[in-house]
Scaffold this motif. Structure first.
Motif, PDB file in Angstrom:
ATOM      1  N   ALA A  12       0.802  -1.227   0.000  1.00 62.19           N
ATOM      2  CA  ALA A  12       0.000   0.000   0.000  1.00 62.19           C
ATOM      3  C   ALA A  12       0.841   1.287   0.000  1.00 62.19           C
ATOM      4  CB  ALA A  12      -0.934   0.001   1.208  1.00 62.19           C
ATOM      5  N   LEU A  14       3.431   4.372  -1.307  1.00 63.36           N
ATOM      6  CA  LEU A  14       3.272   5.283  -2.446  1.00 63.36           C
ATOM      7  C   LEU A  14       4.336   5.100  -3.529  1.00 63.36           C
ATOM      8  CD1 LEU A  14       2.347   8.532  -0.479  1.00 63.36           C
ATOM      9  CD2 LEU A  14       0.807   7.039  -1.769  1.00 63.36           C
ATOM     10  N   SER A  58      -4.042  -0.499  -1.450  1.00 62.82           N
ATOM     11  CA  SER A  58      -4.605   0.852  -1.327  1.00 62.82           C
ATOM     12  C   SER A  58      -5.202   1.225  -2.680  1.00 62.82           C
ATOM     13  CB  SER A  58      -3.497   1.838  -0.948  1.00 62.82           C
ATOM     14  OG  SER A  58      -2.497   1.802  -1.932  1.00 62.82           O
ATOM     15  N   ARG A 103      -7.785  -3.335   2.622  1.00 63.18           N
ATOM     16  CA  ARG A 103      -7.395  -1.971   2.251  1.00 63.18           C
ATOM     17  C   ARG A 103      -6.751  -1.218   3.421  1.00 63.18           C
ATOM     18  NH1 ARG A 103      -9.221   1.263  -2.340  1.00 63.18           N
ATOM     19  NH2 ARG A 103      -9.204  -0.258  -4.004  1.00 63.18           N
ATOM     20  N   GLN A 104      -5.629  -0.585   3.158  1.00 65.45           N
ATOM     21  CA  GLN A 104      -5.085   0.402   4.104  1.00 65.45           C
ATOM     22  C   GLN A 104      -5.491   1.759   3.523  1.00 65.45           C
ATOM     23  OE1 GLN A 104      -0.847   1.108   4.104  1.00 65.45           O
ATOM     24  NE2 GLN A 104      -0.825   1.716   6.242  1.00 65.45           N
ATOM     25  N   LYS A 105      -6.385   2.450   4.215  1.00 68.69           N
ATOM     26  CA  LYS A 105      -6.983   3.648   3.595  1.00 68.69           C
ATOM     27  C   LYS A 105      -6.007   4.811   3.454  1.00 68.69           C
ATOM     28  CE  LYS A 105     -11.672   2.372   4.660  1.00 68.69           C
ATOM     29  NZ  LYS A 105     -12.045   1.732   5.914  1.00 68.69           N
ATOM     30  N   GLU A 106      -5.051   4.883   4.389  1.00 71.45           N
ATOM     31  CA  GLU A 106      -4.041   5.949   4.307  1.00 71.45           C
ATOM     32  C   GLU A 106      -2.676   5.321   4.527  1.00 71.45           C
ATOM     33  OE1 GLU A 106      -4.473   9.802   6.565  1.00 71.45           O
ATOM     34  OE2 GLU A 106      -6.190   8.676   7.316  1.00 71.45           O
ATOM     35  N   PRO A 107      -1.627   5.805   3.833  1.00 74.45           N
ATOM     36  CA  PRO A 107      -0.302   5.204   4.024  1.00 74.45           C
ATOM     37  C   PRO A 107       0.341   5.680   5.335  1.00 74.45           C
ATOM     38  CG  PRO A 107      -0.167   6.939   2.375  1.00 74.45           C
ATOM     39  CD  PRO A 107      -1.596   6.893   2.830  1.00 74.45           C
ATOM     40  N   LEU A 108      -0.109   5.094   6.453  1.00 75.37           N
ATOM     41  CA  LEU A 108       0.347   5.566   7.769  1.00 75.37           C
ATOM     42  C   LEU A 108       1.601   4.836   8.239  1.00 75.37           C
ATOM     43  CD1 LEU A 108      -3.121   5.930   9.549  1.00 75.37           C
ATOM     44  CD2 LEU A 108      -1.740   7.713   8.482  1.00 75.37           C
ATOM     45  N   HIS A 112       1.462   0.163  10.528  1.00 70.12           N
ATOM     46  CA  HIS A 112       0.013   0.289  10.389  1.00 70.12           C
ATOM     47  C   HIS A 112      -0.509  -0.680   9.326  1.00 70.12           C
ATOM     48  CE1 HIS A 112      -3.715   2.243   8.822  1.00 70.12           C
ATOM     49  NE2 HIS A 112      -3.962   2.323  10.122  1.00 70.12           N
ATOM     50  N   GLU A 228       5.484   8.027  10.740  1.00 68.11           N
ATOM     51  CA  GLU A 228       4.764   6.800  10.395  1.00 68.11           C
ATOM     52  C   GLU A 228       4.779   5.811  11.563  1.00 68.11           C
ATOM     53  OE1 GLU A 228       6.598   5.187   6.855  1.00 68.11           O
ATOM     54  OE2 GLU A 228       5.481   6.590   5.588  1.00 68.11           O
TER      55      GLU A 228
END
Ligand code: UTP
Length: 297
Positions: A12, A14, A58, A103-108, A112, A228
């Motif tokens: 997931a 970027l 993601s 799904r990981q909704k945000e790349p935290l 995470h 992170e």
């Protein structure tokens, strides 16, 4: 001791190191010779006897899920055109292993991403393979780790030695030798240590075998380096709570999420390819004929 049945592959992130190539294509789908990186990773999982893969994905990563899915329309067209070899090759990919995605909704952060797998993994030990970390070895790296787990029964992180001036790019382990070959008991772990703050050259690579307690520890981990949720922080806590081993795996590792690592992987995997290896080596020997570089003969 519980059997290792599942592997989590986080994909997931970027992929900023590989922009602009990764603007619209997941870095895990970039090709090494004739397969995307992620396929080599799933093949390692399968060759290690794992039954189920959990992909942490993601938005924008659906190409990875599609790659391991059955494509009815494509199969119908190939069937009409009598392309049986291609049909078989594609069927082999979709039949490789059961794949579940979360799904990981945000790349935290990586920590995470792993935490997102908690409900699918449940209360059993599991493997983690980073979606852009390739290992070339006779015995799959994960299989080497499972064999060690069967002896020690605790979490294991795979490590490789790196030059001391590069340790700031890795999670670094400080540990003590054990009776097991190439195995260290973890004493301390530090994410990307500032130069001069750790004497160790043992760097964590993208292969982990973890006890399910990691989920509880991840839920208590606050954002660390780069804002992170760092897996390394929870690993350090797990090593204190239960103990952990570091294993210097046998094989070569490539960071395929980095441009230079990706190029190295392409050269080494091409040289080993059953049909392309010979002609590719001849080509490299031709361009090196000036004597400025050496290619294995
Ligand atoms: P990286 O830091 O190598 O991946 O994370 P990245 O963030 O995609 O790439 P760069 O640094 O921007 O170029 C290691 C692994 O963890 C996953 C990535 O997909 C990669 O497989 N990851 C990272 C997640 O799944 N979620 C995150 O929030 C962060």
């Amino acid at each position: 001791m519980k059997k290792i049945r599942k592997a989590v592959i986080p994909v997931a992130g970027l992929g900023t190191r590989f922009l602009p190539a990764t603007k619209a294509i997941p870095k895990e789908m970039l090709t090494i010779v004739d397969r995307p990186t992620i396929q080599y990773i799933v093949e390692e999982v399968v060759a290690s006897g794992i039954e189920e893969v959990v992909l942490i994905t993601s938005a924008g990563k659906s190409a990875i899920e599609n790659h391991f899915d059955y494509d009815f329309q494509l199969d119908t067209v190939l069937k009409e055109k009598n392309k049986s070899t291609l049909r078989e090759e594609l069927a082999n990919i979709s039949n490789l292993i059961d794949v579940v995605s979360v799904r990981q909704k945000e790349p935290l952060g990586l920590g995470h991403a792993i935490w997102m797998a908690r409900n699918v993994i449940g209360d059993e030990p599991f493997l983690v393979l980073l979606g852009d970390d390739l290992v070339r070895s006779k015995v799959p790296c994960c299989k080497q780790m499972i064999e060690l787990y069967n002896e020690v029964g605790e979490s294991i992180v795979a490590i490789q030695r790196v030059p001391k001036d590069q340790t700031f790019q890795y999670g670094i382990i400080e540990g003590e030798e054990t009776e097991q070959d190439r195995t260290f008991k973890v004493k301390r772990m530090v994410e990307k240590p500032a130069p001069g703050t750790s004497d160790s050259d043992m760097a964590i690579i993208g292969r982990y075998l973890l006890m399910p307690e990691i989920f509880d520890l991840l839920s208590k981990t606050t954002p660390g380096h780069g804002g992170e949720i760092q897996l390394t922080d929870a690993l350090q806590a797990l090593s204190i709570r239960r103990g952990m081993y570091a294993y210097e795996f046998i094989g070569n590792r490539y960071d395929a999420g980095d441009k230079l690592g990706y190029l190295k992987a392409i050269v080494d995997f091409s040289l080993e390819h059953p049909t392309l290896g010979g002609p590719f080596k001849e080509y490299l020997q031709t361009i090196c004929a000036g004597g400025k570089c050496s290619v294995p003969s």
